[in-house]
Write a protein that holds these residues in place. Structure first.
Motif, mmCIF file in Angstrom:
data_model
loop_
_atom_site.group_PDB
_atom_site.id
_atom_site.type_symbol
_atom_site.label_atom_id
_atom_site.label_comp_id
_atom_site.label_asym_id
_atom_site.label_seq_id
_atom_site.Cartn_x
_atom_site.Cartn_y
_atom_site.Cartn_z
ATOM 1 N N ALA A 1 14.819 7.677 3.199
ATOM 2 C CA ALA A 1 14.972 8.846 2.199
ATOM 3 C C ALA A 1 15.799 10.041 2.506
ATOM 4 O O ALA A 1 16.594 10.628 1.901
ATOM 5 C CB ALA A 1 13.778 9.350 1.705
ATOM 6 N N VAL A 2 15.834 10.493 3.649
ATOM 7 C CA VAL A 2 16.492 11.674 4.361
ATOM 8 C C VAL A 2 17.742 11.206 4.462
ATOM 9 O O VAL A 2 18.664 11.876 4.021
ATOM 10 C CB VAL A 2 16.007 11.924 6.022
ATOM 11 N N GLU A 3 18.172 9.980 4.536
ATOM 12 C CA GLU A 3 19.666 9.589 4.862
ATOM 13 C C GLU A 3 20.222 9.398 3.367
ATOM 14 O O GLU A 3 21.204 9.772 3.135
ATOM 15 C CB GLU A 3 19.797 8.251 5.467
ATOM 16 N N ARG A 4 19.287 9.143 2.664
ATOM 17 C CA ARG A 4 19.812 9.097 1.078
ATOM 18 C C ARG A 4 20.094 10.545 0.391
ATOM 19 O O ARG A 4 20.781 10.645 -0.430
ATOM 20 C CB ARG A 4 18.986 8.259 0.173
ATOM 21 N N ARG A 5 19.062 11.449 0.663
ATOM 22 C CA ARG A 5 19.099 12.686 -0.028
ATOM 23 C C ARG A 5 19.550 13.798 0.737
ATOM 24 O O ARG A 5 19.538 15.076 0.060
ATOM 25 C CB ARG A 5 17.565 12.759 -0.405
ATOM 26 N N LYS B 1 5.117 15.804 3.898
ATOM 27 C CA LYS B 1 4.007 15.277 3.388
ATOM 28 C C LYS B 1 3.356 14.632 4.811
ATOM 29 O O LYS B 1 3.784 13.704 5.292
ATOM 30 C CB LYS B 1 4.306 14.391 2.424
ATOM 31 N N THR B 2 2.162 14.983 5.054
ATOM 32 C CA THR B 2 1.566 14.390 6.185
ATOM 33 C C THR B 2 0.687 13.450 6.033
ATOM 34 O O THR B 2 -0.128 12.873 4.871
ATOM 35 C CB THR B 2 0.637 15.512 6.973
ATOM 36 N N PHE B 3 0.620 12.116 6.825
ATOM 37 C CA PHE B 3 -0.165 11.046 6.883
ATOM 38 C C PHE B 3 -0.912 10.852 8.166
ATOM 39 O O PHE B 3 -0.534 11.186 9.221
ATOM 40 C CB PHE B 3 0.652 9.865 6.805
ATOM 41 N N PHE B 4 -2.071 10.452 7.959
ATOM 42 C CA PHE B 4 -3.099 10.332 9.029
ATOM 43 C C PHE B 4 -3.634 8.935 8.991
ATOM 44 O O PHE B 4 -4.002 8.510 8.137
ATOM 45 C CB PHE B 4 -4.053 11.329 9.021
ATOM 46 N N GLU B 5 -3.460 8.257 10.294
ATOM 47 C CA GLU B 5 -3.942 6.898 10.443
ATOM 48 C C GLU B 5 -5.120 6.903 11.208
ATOM 49 O O GLU B 5 -4.837 7.087 12.559
ATOM 50 C CB GLU B 5 -2.906 5.883 10.835
ATOM 51 N N PRO B 6 -6.509 6.677 11.040
ATOM 52 C CA PRO B 6 -7.523 6.862 11.838
ATOM 53 C C PRO B 6 -7.765 5.611 12.836
ATOM 54 O O PRO B 6 -8.401 5.832 13.782
ATOM 55 C CB PRO B 6 -8.671 6.853 10.710
ATOM 56 N N PRO C 1 6.168 8.850 -4.109
ATOM 57 C CA PRO C 1 6.443 9.977 -4.193
ATOM 58 C C PRO C 1 6.555 10.724 -3.143
ATOM 59 O O PRO C 1 7.280 11.624 -2.607
ATOM 60 C CB PRO C 1 5.781 10.435 -5.514
ATOM 61 N N GLU C 2 5.096 10.589 -2.379
ATOM 62 C CA GLU C 2 4.847 11.630 -1.084
ATOM 63 C C GLU C 2 5.929 10.963 -0.072
ATOM 64 O O GLU C 2 6.157 11.815 0.891
ATOM 65 C CB GLU C 2 3.340 11.166 -0.486
ATOM 66 N N LEU C 3 6.408 9.704 -0.074
ATOM 67 C CA LEU C 3 6.994 9.183 1.186
ATOM 68 C C LEU C 3 8.595 9.385 1.047
ATOM 69 O O LEU C 3 9.231 9.771 1.966
ATOM 70 C CB LEU C 3 6.590 7.817 1.235
ATOM 71 N N GLU C 4 9.027 9.255 -0.329
ATOM 72 C CA GLU C 4 10.295 9.126 -0.608
ATOM 73 C C GLU C 4 11.073 9.799 -1.812
ATOM 74 O O GLU C 4 12.128 10.252 -1.557
ATOM 75 C CB GLU C 4 10.800 7.640 -0.744
ATOM 76 N N THR C 5 10.360 10.169 -2.781
ATOM 77 C CA THR C 5 11.080 10.682 -3.926
ATOM 78 C C THR C 5 10.481 11.905 -4.210
ATOM 79 O O THR C 5 11.278 12.597 -5.138
ATOM 80 C CB THR C 5 10.740 9.681 -5.024
ATOM 81 N N GLY C 6 9.506 12.438 -4.135
ATOM 82 C CA GLY C 6 8.846 13.605 -4.649
ATOM 83 C C GLY C 6 9.325 14.794 -3.618
ATOM 84 O O GLY C 6 9.860 14.794 -2.553
ATOM 85 N N MET D 1 0.780 -1.159 -0.034
ATOM 86 C CA MET D 1 0.045 -0.129 0.137
ATOM 87 C C MET D 1 0.796 1.203 -0.091
ATOM 88 O O MET D 1 0.470 2.165 -0.704
ATOM 89 C CB MET D 1 -1.056 -0.039 1.209
ATOM 90 N N LEU D 2 1.974 1.310 0.875
ATOM 91 C CA LEU D 2 2.919 2.520 0.727
ATOM 92 C C LEU D 2 3.600 2.365 -0.430
ATOM 93 O O LEU D 2 3.651 3.697 -0.618
ATOM 94 C CB LEU D 2 3.757 2.128 2.065
ATOM 95 N N ASP D 3 3.908 1.442 -1.120
ATOM 96 C CA ASP D 3 4.531 1.789 -2.542
ATOM 97 C C ASP D 3 3.648 2.543 -3.379
ATOM 98 O O ASP D 3 4.104 3.227 -4.496
ATOM 99 C CB ASP D 3 4.636 0.287 -3.254
ATOM 100 N N LEU D 4 2.212 2.463 -3.349
ATOM 101 C CA LEU D 4 1.254 3.130 -4.019
ATOM 102 C C LEU D 4 1.551 4.895 -3.996
ATOM 103 O O LEU D 4 1.134 5.907 -4.538
ATOM 104 C CB LEU D 4 -0.028 3.061 -3.834
#
Length: 215
Positions: A69-73, A46-51, A35-40, A29-32
């Motif tokens: 991604a922080v470590e890479r970029r 980018k905020t995420f909310f888990e209800p 960009p918001e998580l790692e590459t964009g 699911m996170l692969d979808l």
């Protein structure tokens, strides 16, 4: 993976519909939203909310991807700052107290493990650790998403953690109610920012001090 537990008990399934998402499905699911998580651009913020956070499997997976991604970029000198902003971007509600405690602990453990692995100072007395604890406590709430109330019956409140323009280590904290966020998303109202919660601009690693503008 074979011993992954998806339910704690049949009673909890019956009472609360509690069934945990398999780790493999979490990653798919996170692969979808990679960009918001790692590459964009601006992926850190980018905020995420888990209800329905459960014991935090989604939250930990989101943070892990952001930190990698922080470590890479980014250069090592800004890893503490960026890792805190990454943590500040993750929000959740969890109904059951034991799950809530587990989710908070797992998220904090993932944060500390990252800094231990990259050789950063994140002991319990550091500002980095104390601010991470504060962010987890403010962003991961024990309550009911449907009613918008926390475990004490109060309206759930969150905070936006805004970066200060041209001052990348500085943050402006703005409190708001969860109900107003939900209504705003539905087009029924705008965000409700309680005036009594006005916080001073500070470094992101000093948010645990919670300095108010009137202090």
């Amino acid at each position: 993976m074979a011993d992954e537990r998806l339910i704690k008990s049949r009673l909890r399934v019956k009472a609360h519909g509690e069934v945990f998402t398999p780790r493999r499905m979490v990653e798919q699911m996170l692969d979808l939203v990679r960009p918001e998580l790692e590459t964009g651009p601006n992926f850190v913020d980018k905020t995420f909310f888990e209800p329905a956070a459960g014991d935090g499997n989604f939250l930990v997976a989101i943070l892990r991807r952001k930190l990698r991604a922080v470590e890479r970029r980014y250069q090592p000198g800004v890893w503490p700052t960026e890792s805190l902003f990454a943590l500040a971007s993750i929000y959740a509600v969890e109904l059951l107290e034991d799950n809530h405690r587990a989710a908070q602990a797992a998220l904090l453990a993932e944060f500390v493990a990252f800094h231990q692995r990259v050789g950063g100072a994140c002991g319990v007395r550091t500002n980095l650790y104390r601010s991470a604890v504060a962010l987890v406590e403010h962003n991961i709430i024990c309550g009911n998403t449907l009613t918008g109330r926390d475990d004490r019956g109060r309206a759930i409140q969150y905070s936006w953690w805004h970066r200060v323009l041209n001052e990348p280590a500085m943050v402006r904290r703005v409190a708001f109610t969860f109900d107003s966020l939900r209504d705003s998303a539905a087009g029924r109202s705008v965000l409700d920012f309680p005036p009594q919660h006005a916080y001073a601009v500070c470094r992101i690693d000093h948010v645990h001090k919670e300095v108010r503008t009137d202090d």
